[in-house]
Design an enzyme around this catalytic site. Structure first.
Site, short mmCIF file in Angstrom:
data_model
loop_
_atom_site.label_atom_id
_atom_site.label_comp_id
_atom_site.label_asym_id
_atom_site.label_seq_id
_atom_site.Cartn_x
_atom_site.Cartn_y
_atom_site.Cartn_z
N GLU B 48 0.85 -1.19 0.00
CA GLU B 48 0.00 0.00 0.00
C GLU B 48 0.88 1.24 0.00
O GLU B 48 1.75 1.38 0.87
CB GLU B 48 -0.92 -0.01 1.23
CG GLU B 48 -1.94 -1.14 1.17
CD GLU B 48 -2.44 -1.58 2.54
OE1 GLU B 48 -2.17 -0.90 3.53
OE2 GLU B 48 -3.11 -2.63 2.60
N GLU B 79 -4.40 -6.55 2.63
CA GLU B 79 -3.24 -7.38 2.93
C GLU B 79 -3.51 -8.82 2.52
O GLU B 79 -2.61 -9.53 2.07
CB GLU B 79 -2.92 -7.33 4.43
CG GLU B 79 -2.40 -5.98 4.91
CD GLU B 79 -3.48 -4.91 5.03
OE1 GLU B 79 -4.69 -5.27 5.02
OE2 GLU B 79 -3.15 -3.72 5.13
N GLN B 101 2.22 -2.11 5.69
CA GLN B 101 2.47 -0.71 6.03
C GLN B 101 3.01 -0.61 7.47
O GLN B 101 3.91 0.17 7.75
CB GLN B 101 1.19 0.09 5.86
CG GLN B 101 1.44 1.56 5.67
CD GLN B 101 0.31 2.22 4.92
OE1 GLN B 101 -0.75 2.46 5.51
NE2 GLN B 101 0.50 2.52 3.65
N PHE B 102 2.45 -1.42 8.32
CA PHE B 102 2.95 -1.61 9.68
C PHE B 102 2.82 -3.10 9.96
O PHE B 102 1.90 -3.74 9.46
CB PHE B 102 2.09 -0.85 10.71
CG PHE B 102 2.27 0.64 10.68
CD1 PHE B 102 3.07 1.28 11.62
CD2 PHE B 102 1.62 1.41 9.72
CE1 PHE B 102 3.23 2.66 11.59
CE2 PHE B 102 1.79 2.79 9.69
CZ PHE B 102 2.59 3.42 10.64
N ALA B 103 3.75 -3.64 10.77
CA ALA B 103 3.67 -5.06 11.11
C ALA B 103 2.30 -5.41 11.67
O ALA B 103 1.80 -6.52 11.49
CB ALA B 103 4.76 -5.42 12.12
N PHE B 105 -0.57 -4.69 10.73
CA PHE B 105 -1.62 -5.01 9.75
C PHE B 105 -1.43 -6.38 9.12
O PHE B 105 -2.24 -6.81 8.31
CB PHE B 105 -1.71 -3.91 8.69
CG PHE B 105 -2.09 -2.59 9.30
CD1 PHE B 105 -3.24 -2.47 10.05
CD2 PHE B 105 -1.26 -1.48 9.18
CE1 PHE B 105 -3.58 -1.27 10.66
CE2 PHE B 105 -1.59 -0.28 9.79
CZ PHE B 105 -2.75 -0.17 10.53
N HIS B 146 0.11 0.53 15.82
CA HIS B 146 1.22 0.91 14.93
C HIS B 146 2.54 0.70 15.65
O HIS B 146 3.51 1.38 15.39
CB HIS B 146 1.09 2.37 14.50
CG HIS B 146 -0.13 2.66 13.66
ND1 HIS B 146 -1.37 2.87 14.21
CD2 HIS B 146 -0.30 2.75 12.32
CE1 HIS B 146 -2.25 3.09 13.24
NE2 HIS B 146 -1.63 3.02 12.08
C1 LIG Z 1 -6.09 -3.41 7.45
C2 LIG Z 1 -5.36 -2.12 7.36
N1 LIG Z 1 -4.35 -1.99 6.50
C3 LIG Z 1 -3.65 -0.84 6.41
C4 LIG Z 1 -3.97 0.22 7.20
C5 LIG Z 1 -3.14 1.50 7.14
N2 LIG Z 1 -4.00 2.58 6.76
C6 LIG Z 1 -4.55 3.41 7.68
S1 LIG Z 1 -5.69 4.42 7.04
C7 LIG Z 1 -5.37 3.86 5.48
C8 LIG Z 1 -6.12 4.42 4.33
C9 LIG Z 1 -7.58 4.31 4.58
O1 LIG Z 1 -8.25 4.80 3.49
P1 LIG Z 1 -9.81 4.97 3.52
O2 LIG Z 1 -10.47 3.73 3.95
O3 LIG Z 1 -10.19 5.51 2.20
O4 LIG Z 1 -10.05 6.05 4.67
P2 LIG Z 1 -9.51 7.55 4.70
O5 LIG Z 1 -8.26 7.54 5.51
O6 LIG Z 1 -9.31 8.00 3.32
O7 LIG Z 1 -10.57 8.34 5.39
C10 LIG Z 1 -4.41 2.86 5.49
C11 LIG Z 1 -3.90 2.16 4.31
C12 LIG Z 1 -5.05 0.04 8.09
N3 LIG Z 1 -5.44 1.02 8.92
N4 LIG Z 1 -5.72 -1.11 8.15
#
Ligand SMILES: Cc1ncc(C[n+]2csc(CCOP(=O)(O)OP(=O)(O)O)c2C)c(N)n1
Ligand SMILES: [Mg+2]
Lengths: 321, 343
Positions: B48, B79, B101-103, B105, B146
């Protein structure tokens, strides 16, 4: 906007302004290094989070995410408790255990705290809705997730579950164009996330997420349908994340024109122009409201800053009930 | 060159690789990715925000410009599909390196790792040569989701290899080995060290073999066994103790599975006192395994109780005083070592 009475509109205005001011306050405190770690701004999401929360009744359950500050406020989490959470204090919602808006649950307010793993709360809310249905109560459960989170298998599994069991559930999908740096085109091959609702045989509604009245209208309708046994609804709110993913992110990947386009659709400017058109707002009234909000936040910040940090000796407290 | 030609061509050792350079821990990871991608067209990276954005921590910055978007794949946010897809790509001859992105996840991709990838070779003798990079560990005020050190989940799972480099040179060399290993390897990189730790890193084929611990500092009185971010903390505690006249050995495990039993037993037999340190929670952590190995095979050499210093069995707390109480560090190692020395 006619169906929304003056009082509701003014209420919504207050919540949206409070949301933005608290968000700005958080950014400021982070710049001062009073908030450590990360900080997530929600600027741009005020209309949808406030409208969705206002469409619920007091006994309904909500599971907001990291950009739904407005929903937490409307449900009754005070700026005091939120600021204390951000500052890692004992008086914060998670007593210093969790960060940002994460984990800010309080069932006495009908709020379920989320985990970072998105969109975990969607599965949980399906269970809440299922429980409500088993008990035969006229209550509704609402969850939020983003355009990125929509790519997780759980989003689909929970939608399917909700539909199979015809649960009293409302899904608010916050399509803010990006998931971190990832644009919609890398997230999905469809134009509207709401198209997916058809695959689960539930209504899929698309709404301008920056228009308070429009969001309120569709969420209210979905909430009433859920309450009266009509099953789940999927609502896609088109909006824009007006800041970086988190405070460290300068979002160089977002085209300037796109931001400008959404700047012109600012949810607060829009509700204020409606209020002015109705003769409910003028410059003096706005200034007074903003001053009232700043005073409220000053007081809350003072409370948070004078609150103690958690006692390190209590680090293992609370792991078990 | 078509993919096909690329995939069947013998991989090359690139010229001009002699010498060393000083790199941060983060730069060493990036250097390893670049080196492997340059020498072997089968290697690709996925995750990601890793391409255009360069990754949440900028580990993969510049790779998409150099290798293109077929080999530096910005994925949808999933993931599970990412890791399953990596498994599938490996069956087509690729060597995918997947970034979490972080362990933390990694749990969303758990099935793909512990059920499919881990058991595959045992079941039908088809290797799964994928690498999963997991940025782990705390100390950064990042809260429960995180900051995790969840390596023990995978150490417990047969069929996986788990590495946890503590220095830039190992970050480089272990990643090379992980990518070339025919088994699924979880590569735990320590966010805390990304920019705070610099070191000399050899160029080129400086592989660090999986399964070999390293004695970071030789001593006679007490052994500190650590890995990841705790190695630096152990070294500073050991230096402090040396100033007080003590002789401390520090063993860096480097690989958590398969664990280097010989090195663990050698240091335990040498000093007779062992302090095991990790950032992960205590119960059933890697330290428990290390302690068991010593108890079973070096019992008669011990002059004191095998001692563990680990995070308590709680999620990682956000608030600074709580995280400081939670996370082991040099001062806590020093205190525990003094107690054991005095035993
Ligand atoms: C399962 C998972 N993978 C990766 C992340 C890292 N991460 C945090 S927010 C985010 C983006 C989220 O996008 P969206 O659902 O569109 O929400 P937004 O932040 O745009 O409001 C990511 C990749 C996570 N929180 N959860
Ligand atoms: Mg989004």
């Amino acid at each position: 906007m006619n169906e929304i009475d003056d009082e509701l509109l003014q209420q919504a205005h207050y919540w949206m302004r409070l949301t933005r001011a608290l968000d700005d306050r958080g950014t400021f405190l982070h710049k001062q290094s009073k908030i450590v770690g990360g900080y997530f701004s929600q600027i741009g999401h005020e209309a949808l989070s406030v409208a969705a929360a206002l469409s619920l009744g007091p006994k309904d359950i909500i599971a907001p995410m990291h950009r739904d500050l407005g929903a937490y406020l409307v449900r009754g989490l005070t700026p005091r408790r939120i600021l204390a959470q951000w500052l890692g204090r004992e008086t914060g919602v998670t007593r210093g255990r969790d960060a940002n808006l994460h984990g800010m649950g309080d069932l006495s307010l009908g709020i379920i705290g989320f985990i970072s793993h998105l969109p975990a709360s969607t599965g949980v809310i399906a269970g809440v809705a299922h429980g409500i249905k088993l008990k035969g109560e006229p209550r509704v459960a609402m969850c939020f997730f983003g355009d990125g989170s929509a790519s997780q298998g759980l989003a689909h599994e929970a939608m399917n579950w909700a539909s199979v069991f015809k649960l009293p559930m409302v899904i608010i999908c916050e399509n803010n164009q990006y998931a971190y740096s990832t644009p919609l085109s890398r997230q999905m091959a469809i134009e509207h996330i709401a198209q997916r609702a058809a695959g689960y045989n539930m209504p899929g509604v698309i709404v301008d997420g920056n228009d308070f009245a429009a969001v309120y209208h569709v969420t209210k309708e979905a909430v009433e349908r859920a309450r009266s046994g009509g099953g789940p609804t999927f609502i896609e709110c088109k909006t824009m994340r007006m800041r970086g993913h988190a405070i460290h992110d300068n979002m160089a990947y977002v085209p300037k024109e796109l931001l400008a386009e959404w700047e012109a659709r600012d949810p607060i400017a829009r509700i204020e122009s409606e209020l002015r058109a109705r003769g409910l707002l003028d410059d003096a009234k706005l200034a007074a409201l903003l001053a009232r909000i700043e005073a409220e936040l000053d007081e809350a910040q003072a409370f948070a800053e004078s609150s103690p940090y958690p006692d390190p000796a209590t680090v293992t407290d609370g792991v078990y009930a | 060159m078509t993919w096909d030609q690329g995939l069947h061509k013998a991989t090359t050792v690139l010229a001009g690789e002699q010498g060393t350079r000083e790199l941060t821990y983060l730069e060493a990871i990036r250097a390893a990715l670049r080196y492997e991608m340059q020498r072997d067209r089968r290697v690709l990276v996925m995750g990601e925000d890793i391409g255009v954005y360069g990754g949440a921590f900028k580990v993969t910055q510049g790779l998409i410009e150099e290798f293109g978007e077929d080999r530096v794949i910005d994925t949808p946010m999933t993931e599970l599909a990412m890791i399953y897809a990596a498994i599938g790509m490996s069956f087509e001859g690729f060597l995918p390196v997947v970034e979490m992105q972080f362990a933390d996840f990694i749990s969303t991709g758990f099935d793909a790792i512990v059920q499919f990838a881990a058991t595959n070779h045992f079941r039908w003798r088809q290797p799964v040569p994928i690498t999963i990079r997991a940025p782990g560990g705390g100390g950064l005020r990042a809260g429960p989701f995180h900051s995790q050190s969840n390596e023990a989940w995978f150490v417990h799972t047969p069929g996986l290899k788990v590495v946890a480099p503590a220095t830039p040179a190992d970050a480089y060399g272990l990643l090379l080995s992980a990518i070339r290993d025919p088994n699924p390897v979880i590569y735990y990189e320590t966010k805390y060290l990304y920019r705070s730790l610099k070191g000399m890193v050899p160029e080129g084929e400086a592989l660090v073999p999986i399964g070999q611990a390293a004695v970071r500092r030789s001593g006679e009185e007490l052994s500190i066994i650590a890995y990841g971010a705790m190695v630096q903390e152990a070294l500073s505690a050991a230096n402090e103790l040396e100033r007080a006249g003590h002789s401390i050995e520090v063993l860096d495990l480097r690989t958590l599975k398969p664990i280097d039993e010989a090195a663990i037993l050698a240091t335990a037999r040498k000093t007779g006192k062992v302090l095991i340190v990790h950032e992960a929670n205590r119960t059933c952590g890697v330290g428990a395994e290390v302690a068991a190995i010593i108890a079973e095979q070096a019992f008669e050499y011990l002059d004191g109780p095998i001692t563990r210093l680990a995070a308590p069995d709680t999620p990682v707390p956000y608030s600074p005083p709580l995280e400081d109480a939670y996370r082991p560090n040099a001062a806590k190692i020093l205190a525990a070592a003094r107690e054991l020395l005095a035993y």
